[in-house]
Motif scaffolding. Sequence first.
Motif, mmCIF file in Angstrom:
data_model
loop_
_atom_site.group_PDB
_atom_site.id
_atom_site.type_symbol
_atom_site.label_atom_id
_atom_site.label_comp_id
_atom_site.label_asym_id
_atom_site.label_seq_id
_atom_site.Cartn_x
_atom_site.Cartn_y
_atom_site.Cartn_z
ATOM 1 N N PHE A 59 0.828 -1.202 0.000
ATOM 2 C CA PHE A 59 0.000 0.000 0.000
ATOM 3 C C PHE A 59 0.868 1.260 0.000
ATOM 4 O O PHE A 59 0.579 2.228 -0.706
ATOM 5 N N PHE A 60 1.942 1.237 0.784
ATOM 6 C CA PHE A 60 2.815 2.403 0.883
ATOM 7 C C PHE A 60 3.470 2.726 -0.456
ATOM 8 O O PHE A 60 3.525 3.891 -0.868
ATOM 9 N N PHE A 61 3.955 1.718 -1.141
ATOM 10 C CA PHE A 61 4.667 1.948 -2.393
ATOM 11 C C PHE A 61 3.773 1.853 -3.630
ATOM 12 O O PHE A 61 4.258 2.018 -4.748
ATOM 13 N N GLY A 62 2.487 1.615 -3.433
ATOM 14 C CA GLY A 62 1.591 1.456 -4.578
ATOM 15 C C GLY A 62 0.929 2.726 -5.042
ATOM 16 O O GLY A 62 0.118 2.698 -5.977
ATOM 17 N N ILE A 63 1.263 3.859 -4.420
ATOM 18 C CA ILE A 63 0.539 5.087 -4.750
ATOM 19 C C ILE A 63 0.840 5.603 -6.153
ATOM 20 O O ILE A 63 0.070 6.377 -6.700
ATOM 21 N N PRO B 191 -5.164 3.883 -7.256
ATOM 22 C CA PRO B 191 -5.949 4.887 -6.527
ATOM 23 C C PRO B 191 -5.720 4.867 -5.019
ATOM 24 O O PRO B 191 -5.903 5.868 -4.347
ATOM 25 N N SER B 192 -5.318 3.719 -4.459
ATOM 26 C CA SER B 192 -4.905 3.612 -3.057
ATOM 27 C C SER B 192 -5.910 4.225 -2.092
ATOM 28 O O SER B 192 -5.623 5.184 -1.385
ATOM 29 N N GLU B 193 -7.107 3.664 -2.077
ATOM 30 C CA GLU B 193 -8.148 4.031 -1.109
ATOM 31 C C GLU B 193 -8.451 5.523 -1.088
ATOM 32 O O GLU B 193 -8.649 6.125 -0.038
#
Length: 514
Positions: free
Chosen positions: A258-262, A266-268
């Motif tokens: 989640f941290f590196f997926g931005i 769209p990351s929530e």
Amino acid sequence: MEYTPERFVANLKRIPRQQWWAFAGVWAAGLFAHGYMLVNKLPNYDDITCLWSKDGGADFGRWALRFFRELDGSFSSPWMLGLLSLLYLAAAAMFLADVLRLESPLFCFLAGAVLAVFPTVVSAFTYMFTSDAYMFSVLAAIMGAWFAIRGGWWRLAAVGCIVFSLGLYQGFFGWTAALMIYSLLARSLADDADAKRILTAGLWHVGVLAAGLLAYFGVTWLILRIKGLRMVSYQNLDQMGRLDLRALPGQVLDAFRFFFGIAHSPSEGICTLPSLRLLLAACQWLGILLLAADILRQLRRGRWLAAALASLLAMLMPIGINIIHLMNAGNVYTLMVYPMCMIPLVFLARGEAWCARLRQAGPARRHLHALGRWACAGLAVLLIGRYAIQANEAYLCMQVNHTRRLSYWTGVLTRIRSLPEYDLWCPVVFLHGADADATLPDTWDDPQFEEIAGVLMPMHVYSDETFLSLYLGFWTEYPDPAAYENLPEVRQMPHYPDDGSVRMMEDRTVVVKF
């Protein structure tokens, strides 16, 4: 010495001006981003059912909401609760600036502005009935880190802040963990870094976090036992505190993902647009590069232990920020990911530290110092501005959705009241099929706002009956739909808005088949 109101005001005047700039940054950016919401009543389906109460009590683990029911009158007034929410965020920004060691008034102002416009605040305001309590939870979480960093007996105050923050909303625990980690990281990158003392402080921080969690679980268990309640299964709240060692590696991986997926996701709701993904990823990777440069600087100075400690703490930051993935194996959404705001905040903190060293390096680097400050401030301003614009667009869409809902249900009630046999005492049954009403427009004109608001906004939700009574003055009995849905005459009915989709039954119950 007697502690009087005059002395309290005098103490306020002693607060460093940098922290007042952070306070001002929340108000300036917050009113620009959220003023639309504060002067309009734009309810989501939870807000409709909680217009005069704060939902979620002890059985949600949010027993501290009771204090806010007494404090703010427990009714969903956007102007009052919105201003209180910004006040609590502004106070949180003052503690945040101190923890991040920000010295420049400009960078403190920008830090406060980032805190105010982050999409989680938009999400909190869609749940306006409890927004002030949620923002106070953020304040308590940040104060918990601030007290723990001060050390000594202040750690007891830190434990109390953590317990109260969790008792309001469990999703902001990551603020405390991330700020504690960052404080240790900043100390390990300092010229006078003492690895032994930093390790000792780290152990104390772990103890404070553990004590806060254990105390919260103990208080929650006691309150549930006294009231004869059980924790609800909503969002896996009944599983909170149960550590599954088999699932832990996957949860840690989710935190890093989640941290590196931005940059590509769209990351929530926190980076829904390509422009936001670019700006937030730029803050992230520039912050990482600045941290790497500081670690290399420690290595060149022969401080191997401090450099190793800084590297370890840097790798722990994504876990601290996204500790919600370890606490909740269920659905993580925008309201829970507020600690991701640490990405631009850490960028500002490390950018300021880097620029300060350039200024001390001599006249030859003064131009590079100025360029670096302009670059850091410019990137932060672009991110803040884009988030503020997105917030206003989200609120506009909520206004359109609310108007659509009013128009739609006005038409339904007109059909009901037009039945020849209808009177005020006729019960009404709404039957909802699997397929959506083809006459309805899409709820959101832009799907990004489904995540930003933290909720989906379909036309038919559990709060429809409350909506009809509150906003359209329609009040009646609503029998169980299961008693009607399999009747032959009902099964032959067409779907609304076709002719015959609203029908009076023999027992004088009106059936509307959607």
